[in-house]
Design an enzyme around this catalytic site. Structure first.
Site, mmCIF file in Angstrom:
data_model
loop_
_atom_site.group_PDB
_atom_site.id
_atom_site.type_symbol
_atom_site.label_atom_id
_atom_site.label_comp_id
_atom_site.label_asym_id
_atom_site.label_seq_id
_atom_site.Cartn_x
_atom_site.Cartn_y
_atom_site.Cartn_z
ATOM 1 N N GLU A 187 0.810 -1.221 0.000
ATOM 2 C CA GLU A 187 0.000 0.000 0.000
ATOM 3 C C GLU A 187 0.845 1.274 0.000
ATOM 4 O O GLU A 187 0.464 2.273 0.616
ATOM 5 C CB GLU A 187 -0.939 0.028 1.213
ATOM 6 N N GLU A 256 -6.981 -7.459 -0.480
ATOM 7 C CA GLU A 256 -7.496 -7.366 0.899
ATOM 8 C C GLU A 256 -8.954 -6.952 0.879
ATOM 9 O O GLU A 256 -9.265 -5.774 0.666
ATOM 10 C CB GLU A 256 -6.713 -6.328 1.729
HETATM 11 C C1 GAL Z 1 -4.269 -2.351 5.098
HETATM 12 C C2 GAL Z 1 -2.926 -3.002 5.247
HETATM 13 C C3 GAL Z 1 -3.017 -4.266 6.084
HETATM 14 C C4 GAL Z 1 -3.810 -4.007 7.327
HETATM 15 C C5 GAL Z 1 -5.163 -3.460 6.955
HETATM 16 C C6 GAL Z 1 -6.053 -3.122 8.106
HETATM 17 O O1 GAL Z 1 -4.130 -1.013 4.802
HETATM 18 O O2 GAL Z 1 -2.384 -3.312 3.993
HETATM 19 O O3 GAL Z 1 -1.732 -4.717 6.387
HETATM 20 O O4 GAL Z 1 -3.121 -3.118 8.113
HETATM 21 O O5 GAL Z 1 -5.009 -2.275 6.262
HETATM 22 O O6 GAL Z 1 -6.310 -4.230 8.857
#
Ligand code: GAL
Length: 845
Positions: A187, A256
């Site tokens: 990110e 994600e």
């Molecule tokens: C994203 C990140 C993850 C985790 C998630 C929130 O921005 O890539 O590693 O932190 O947010 O749980």
């Protein structure tokens, strides 16, 4: 026994399979991609992935977690690599036990699943310091995550180390292993603009460096619009249906999808309804996505001091489909399993062509994947947040509940609607162990506590003095949460109405005057510093001021998060002295001690000769180490410690840290509701629980860390508590429920049956006990008609078949699973002309 390839003997086939398994094989050797999908051995694939971070569970839990992921319909397990876990000291690598990522990857392979290895090595992940080892910060001239030579050299070294480790064990798909994908950075695009001109060259360098490591499988960068070719840029978020990759040669991938969210001490605990999560997934596949990952599928536990922060809780449950303890979270897991099966029914059509979407009305749309060869899969969508709708599609009418997607794998019949849950729900409870008076709560157990006082102020030979106030992380290098700041002041007369003014960047501070606690401060979750005026009284002569400053997980996110400081800052002042003056202590000679005496002595193992075990156990006093022994709760259900009565600190079981505990940190009293409306764009603040209660009261004690008897528990209690109130619980299923209407789609498992059988089966209510070796022992409630309420509080509606309870009992009691047709054929018709449903609550034993 002459055998050619086609005619191998059973033994030969067996041997070949065994070889294939032990070599971590059985996977496509060739992974590439095109504009539609990842291509494995020449075949485009629709893949469903889920995150399980190996270090957030114990190795004995891994096989079961992986199996449950497979049973839930996943193809891929994703994990980050945590740099600070494997190289806590520069050049000294550790891949043992919970850190044995090779073993984890091999177990995934053995289950026949693929792996997405997110090497980072920046992880974020609510993990301490985002996964960076602290020593990195002390490398001369280093600047993290930008075009900086010292940083790039270390990042490359560690990334190559991981790639080599995996290659050495033949774990990349290109070598016959399970790893089909890797991630570099994480990110960065979200924070890139803050890094100015160093950012773009860094991104290009990271991409080229990754590619040069020659893994033979594609690399991704998430949230990185400018990811250079051949790196695939992917999306992270609660919804990614509108995402498009930065080239028409790359597939649409979602790395994600937040299945819930993390929680922070002092906040309510977020959850995400299964209906909305399912909608987000269906929308993504509807609009051309072919790779999707749940972050998290199993969240697990932030053991030790691994939680990021500040203030991330020890539990990393995340409301994931598999809960922190490794149990299925139902109906979420089951609903998604059904969804995955239906998406797989569409795979052939989806990979063969592009989706065609037409609007059916405002907020209503239909997407079709249709080939000339006759394949057809369709998605019908109602994005209205209030109103259900009826749409015409392919000559038929379809009812579409608000905020839902219906999937028609043959463009004719609905196999699943995201807002219509067919899966069983389970209600579980934590049961105090042992349930009768006897061990942990008994006098025998309580009198077993012994303790050691942690000295206030400086007690270690390693203490040192410095003029002025030091920043905490630069001083401790995170070797401990704790840093003592100690100073002496000479006072002439009595100063009983003085105020000690302290500024601190947090995260928390305890103030001791002449050995006695005088006050404390906690930084707010929104990031405000601790600024305190503590009323104190000083005596003539020398006075000792000891400030215990502490961290509760280091920052893991944001531009330059690695440079965010903590600890006491100027000014520290004595205000309101009798002569009216203010005395500034900031630039005095301060004495510092990194960490606690008890840490130096290794008290967490329990094996010290200093433990005191007299009957006057100190209670509700700060800075005390406690210890006792206990027998493991019987059975095999997951175990947790209920920290009622304790304040804040860290706990160890047989020398292993189960994490920081803080049961006195309460969630706000308002903002929660019993049920959360999923018919809207989800945000973690929409759906929260635990209002007015501790954010985290229960702490997972992995079974794998327990022996039958003689287990040692050590607590370091920082603010004061009563350890005799501590007790164990086990997580057990209380009830399972299901409620299915006559209009529900037939079970996905029936999809491949012929039309006749499907019609006959109709919608079906299925029950299955959550734990192995359990049978359905009791039907607590059954009603066919117009039942009301939800699981745990069903009641009969105005229309109800009298026979329902006995029919369901007959069909289910004594069995592990049972299925009952939801129709008048089974139950007779208690009210003709009215749409009916069947609601059942059952228990297992
Ligand atoms: C994203 C990140 C993850 C985790 C998630 C929130 O921005 O890539 O590693 O932190 O947010 O749980």
């Amino acid at each position: 026994m002459g055998s050619t390839g086609a005619g191998m003997s059973a033994v030969e086939v067996g041997l070949l399979l065994l070889f294939a398994l032990t070599a971590g094989c059985c996977f496509g050797a060739n992974v590439t991609y095109d504009q539609r999908a990842l291509v494995i051995d020449g075949r485009r694939r629709v893949l469903i992935s889920g995150s399980i971070h190996y270090a957030r569970s114990t190795p004995d839990m891994w096989p079961d977690l992986i199996q449950k992921s497979k049973d839930g319909g996943l193809d891929v397990i994703e994990t980050y690599i945590f740099w600070n876990l494997h190289e806590a000291v520069r050049g000294q690598y550790d891949f043992e036990g919970r850190k044995d990522v090779v073993k984890f990857v091999k177990l995934v392979a053995e289950a026949g699943l693929f792996v997405h290895l997110r090497i980072g090595p920046y992880a974020c992940a609510e993990w301490n310091y985002g996964g960076f080892p602290l020593w990195l910060h002390f490398i001369p001239g280093i600047e993290f995550r930008t075009d900086n030579e010292p940083f790039k050299a270390e990042m490359k070294r560690f990334t190559a180390k991981i790639v080599d480790l995996m290659k050495g064990k033949k774990l990349y798909a290109s070598q016959g292993g399970p790893i089909i994908l890797s991630q570099i950075e994480n990110e960065y695009g979200n924070v890139q603009s803050d890094y100015g001109s160093g950012a773009e060259p860094y991104v290009k360098w990271a991409a080229a460096m990754a590619v040069s490591l020659d893994t033979g499988v594609p690399w991704v960068m998430c949230q990185q619009d400018d990811a250079p070719d051949p790196i695939i840029n992917t999306c992270n978020g609660f919804y990614c249906d509108q995402f498009t990759p930065n080239s028409n040669k790359k597939p649409k991938m979602w790395t994600e999808n937040w299945s819930g969210s993390f929680s922070s001490f002092g906040n309510a605990v977020p959850y995400r309804p299964a209906e909305d999560l399912a909608l987000s997934v269906a929308r993504f596949y509807q609009l051309g996505g072919t790779f999707h990952n749940y972050y998290m599928y199993h969240g697990g536990t932030n053991f030790g001091r691994s939680a990021g922060g500040p203030f991330i809780t020890t539990s990393y449950d995340y409301d994931a489909p598999i809960d922190e303890y490794g149990l299925l979270r139902q109906p979420k897991w089951g609903h998604l399993k059904d969804l995955h099966e239906v998406i797989k029914l569409c795979e052939e059509a989806m990979v063969a062509t592009d989706p065609q979407t037409t609007s059916l009305d405002s907020n209503l749309e239909a997407t079709v994947y249709k080939t000339e060869s006759g394949l057809c899969a369709a998605f019908l969508v109602n994005l209205d947040m209030q109103s259900d709708a009826t749409v015409k599609f392919n000559g038929n009418s379809f009812n579409l509940p608000a905020w839902s997607v219906s999937i028609l794998p043959n463009c004719k019949n609905v196999a699943l609607n995201t807002a219509t849950i067919n899966s069983v729900a389970t209600i579980s409870k934590f049961v105090r162990q042992p349930s009768q008076e006897g061990t942990i709560a008994s006098d025998a157990f309580i009198s077993g506590w012994s303790w050691i006082n942690e000295p206030v102020g400086i007690s270690s030979d390693n203490a040192f003095t410095k003029l002025g106030l030091l920043e905490q992380i630069n001083t401790t290098a995170d070797r401990s949460d704790y840093l003592w700041y100690s100073v002496s002041v000479e006072i002439n007369g009595n100063e009983s109405k003085t105020v000690l003014h302290i500024d601190s960047l947090g995260h928390m501070l305890h103030v001791f005057i002449n050995g006695e606690l005088a006050g404390r401060g906690i930084r707010s979750n929104s990031g405000h510093e601790v600024s305190r005026d503590v009323p104190i009284s000083l005596i003539p002569g020398e006075n000792k001021i000891d400030l215990l400053s502490l961290t509760v997980g280091l920052q893991n996110y944001g531009a330059y998060f690695d440079t965010v400081g903590t600890g006491v800052t100027s000014p520290v002042q004595l205000k309101g002295l009798q002569n009216g003056s203010t005395f500034d202590l900031s630039s005095q000679q301060w004495t510092y001690q990194i960490g606690l005496k008890g840490e130096e002595l290794g008290l967490s193992s329990g094996s010290s000769s200093l433990w005191v075990s007299q009957s006057d156990l100190p209670k509700n006093q700060p800075l005390i180490w406690y210890k006792t022994t206990f027998d493991a709760p019987t059975g095999s259900n997951p175990v947790a410690l209920n920290f009622t009565g304790l304040g804040k600190g860290e706990a160890w079981i047989n020398g292993q840290s189960i994490g920081r505990y803080w049961p006195t940190k309460m969630a706000p009293t308002s903002g929660c509701s019993d049920s959360c409306n999923y018919r809207r764009i989800y945000q973690p603040s929409n759906c929260v629980k635990n209002c007015g209660a501790p954010t985290q009261q229960l702490y997972h004690v992995p079974r794998g860390w327990l022996q039958q008897s003689g287990n040692v528990i050590v607590l370091f209690e920082e603010v004061g508590g009563d350890p005799t109130q501590l007790f164990f619980v086990t997580k057990e299923a209380q009830s399972m429920c299901s409620s299915i209407s006559e209009t529900h789609p037939i079970p996905v498992s029936m999809w491949n049956s012929d039309e006749e059988t499907r019609k006959k089966a109709g919608p079906t209510l299925s029950l299955h006990c959550p734990f192995p070796n359990q049978i359905i022992s009791e039907i607590k409630f059954a009603s066919f008609g117009t039942p009301r309420g939800k699981c745990g509080s069903f009641s009969h509606g105005p229309c109800s078949s009298r026979r329902a309870l006995s029919i369901v009992r007959k069909a289910c009691v004594g069995l592990r699973n049972c299925s009952i047709g939801v129709s008048v054929n089974t139950f007779g018709d208690p009210c003709s002309g009215i749409a009916k449903s069947l609601a059942v609550e059952a228990s297992c034993r």
